[in-house]
Design a protein around this motif. Structure first.
Motif, short mmCIF file in Angstrom:
data_model
loop_
_atom_site.label_atom_id
_atom_site.label_comp_id
_atom_site.label_asym_id
_atom_site.label_seq_id
_atom_site.Cartn_x
_atom_site.Cartn_y
_atom_site.Cartn_z
N LYS A 317 0.82 -1.22 0.00
CA LYS A 317 0.00 0.00 0.00
C LYS A 317 0.85 1.27 0.00
O LYS A 317 0.41 2.32 0.48
CB LYS A 317 -0.95 0.02 1.21
N GLY A 318 2.07 1.20 -0.54
CA GLY A 318 2.95 2.35 -0.56
C GLY A 318 3.14 2.93 -1.95
O GLY A 318 2.81 2.29 -2.96
N ASP A 319 3.70 4.14 -2.01
CA ASP A 319 3.99 4.73 -3.31
C ASP A 319 5.25 4.11 -3.92
O ASP A 319 5.58 4.38 -5.08
CB ASP A 319 4.12 6.25 -3.21
N VAL A 354 3.30 -2.44 5.97
CA VAL A 354 2.28 -1.62 5.32
C VAL A 354 2.65 -0.15 5.45
O VAL A 354 2.95 0.33 6.56
CB VAL A 354 0.90 -1.89 5.94
N ALA A 355 2.65 0.57 4.33
CA ALA A 355 2.95 2.00 4.32
C ALA A 355 1.84 2.76 5.05
O ALA A 355 0.69 2.30 5.12
CB ALA A 355 3.09 2.47 2.88
N PRO A 356 2.18 3.94 5.61
CA PRO A 356 3.47 4.63 5.50
C PRO A 356 4.54 4.04 6.43
O PRO A 356 4.22 3.53 7.50
CB PRO A 356 3.13 6.06 5.89
N ASP A 387 5.90 6.63 1.52
CA ASP A 387 4.60 7.24 1.78
C ASP A 387 3.47 6.30 1.37
O ASP A 387 3.67 5.35 0.59
CB ASP A 387 4.47 8.56 1.02
N GLU A 388 2.29 6.59 1.85
CA GLU A 388 1.11 5.83 1.47
C GLU A 388 0.84 6.01 -0.01
O GLU A 388 0.94 7.12 -0.55
CB GLU A 388 -0.09 6.27 2.30
N ARG A 394 -3.62 1.05 -2.98
CA ARG A 394 -4.08 0.56 -1.68
C ARG A 394 -5.13 -0.53 -1.84
O ARG A 394 -5.14 -1.53 -1.12
CB ARG A 394 -4.62 1.70 -0.82
#
Length: 404
Positions: A317-319, A354-356, A387-388, A394
């Motif tokens: 779920k991160g950039d 899991v981000a962030p 980052d998320e 996501r």
């Protein structure tokens, strides 16, 4: 005068609280591990000190010990903490080496070893520090305590705050000198930890501990640490003696890139404390070596060479989809000599990240092994932040995670 001293004390205590970060706490908890008996090495020398320790300053590995946590009368080892508090005040800019300290009658009347300052005179902080460190002057210690905190009793409270921050669990101070008091105590382990703090936190002042003599008011006095004359690698730190404590010595020596700290407590005489400390130091340097394996936030493959496991982690779920892994501080190991090539590294990464994710966040464990035994375990941390990700990322990753 009293109000200014209280304001100063408040500032010092606030500074201590701010300095007690999680990373510092982690370092304290990991410092002081016994050497792993993965490869046979000769036993430590047989010495008579009832309590002692030999430890590598960088790795925190204990190479020899006897009752290292047993409370003991510190005598003038107390002045190591007195100096440490003053060093912190200097570094914070609260006082200056050129400050002229007015010598009180209380400082002038202090019994025991003396620098021989005169009541009503003004002496520079620089000279008082040398008089305390080299000559073990009790009068100098009290004068410094009064200059920093207004009176010795308040200064002792700051000393205990510092001891707590440094993880010195078996130490308590009631004065700045080490003169006998039923509540005064320290341990070999705590004295070694304090020596580490002096050497690493304030290297700009550490040179005074290797100074062999100091002359004040026409009186030359010699450093009581006899190892300064016996071994050029020894450059500190402090002796102590009272009838109840016996003869104590915290010493440190550096040979090449390896620095050891030895503490002996309760020996029979001044020569015995020097001889037994020297035996410990020689043992450590002869049979062990310390290596910096990885620097803080250095790529693991660059430092350790090929590792079977991947040195990056999946970031859900991160950039970004992956995070490079490393260690958050320099990693040192102390091992028997000529065993460096036999070290092996392995990593264990958390299952779901899991981000962030913040830079430096723990994400797994790095283990260093020798002959199949773990000689060091260190948290693996994110080398950079993630980052998320966007909504689509996501959602997709949330679906994938359901099947993991």
């Amino acid at each position: 005068m009293r109000n200014s001293a209280l304001r100063l004390l408040s500032a010092v205590l606030l500074g201590l609280c701010a300095a007690a970060t999680a990373s510092a706490a982690d370092e304290i908890s990991s410092w002081g591990r016994p050497i792993v008996d993965a490869v046979p090495t000769p036993s430590p020398p047989s010495i008579e000190a009832p309590s002692f320790i030999l430890v590598d300053i960088d790795s925190g590995t204990i190479l020899a010990q006897r009752r290292p946590h047993e409370p003991w009368k510190p005598a003038s080892l107390t002045k190591m903490m007195t100096a440490y508090v003053v060093f912190r005040e200097l570094s914070a800019g609260h006082i200056d080496l050129d400050d002229e300290v007015s010598i009180s009658e209380q400082a002038w009347r202090t019994q025991g070893s003396r620098m021989f300052v005169e009541v009503g005179s003004h002496v520079a902080v620089r000279d008082l520090l040398q008089g305390m460190i080299i000559q073990s002057g009790n009068d100098a210690a009290v004068a410094l305590a009064e200059h920093v905190a207004g009176d010795e009793r308040t200064f002792a409270q700051v000393m205990n705050q510092e001891a707590e921050r440094l993880g010195m669990k078996n130490t308590h101070y009631t004065n700045a000198t080490g003169l006998p008091d039923s509540e005064m105590r320290t341990s070999a382990f705590d004295s070694a930890r304090l020596a580490k703090a002096i050497i690493q936190d304030h290297p700009e002042y550490y040179g005074w501990y290797s100074q062999r003599s100091f002359t004040y008011a026409g009186i030359e006095q010699h450093n009581r640490n006899r190892l300064l004359w016996r071994d050029e690698s020894v450059d500190g730190l402090k002796t102590g003696h009272t009838r109840a404590a016996g003869y104590n010595l915290t010493s440190s020596a550096q040979r090449g890139d390896m620095r050891l700290i030895a503490v002996v407590l309760g020996t029979a005489n001044a020569n015995a404390r020097a001889q037994q400390s020297h035996q410990l130091l020689n043992y450590g340097f002869r049979f062990f070596e310390t290596h910096r394996l990885v620097s803080a936030f250095q790529p693991l493959e660059e430092a350790l060479g090929p590792i079977e496991e991947p040195v990056r982690a999946r970031a859900w779920k991160g950039d970004e989809q992956h995070i490079e892994l490393g260690v958050g501080r320099d990693l040192f190991v102390t091992i028997p000599r000529r065993e460096r090539q036999n070290l092996r590294a392995s990593i264990h990464v958390d299952d779901r990240i899991v981000a962030p994710v913040e830079r430096g966040e723990p994400l797994g464990t790095l283990e260093i092994r020798l002959a199949g035994e773990v000689v060091h375990s260190e948290p693996l941390v994110a080398m950079h932040g993630v980052d998320e990700g966007g909504l689509w990322r996501r959602v997709i990753d949330d679906i994938w995670l359901r099947f993991q």
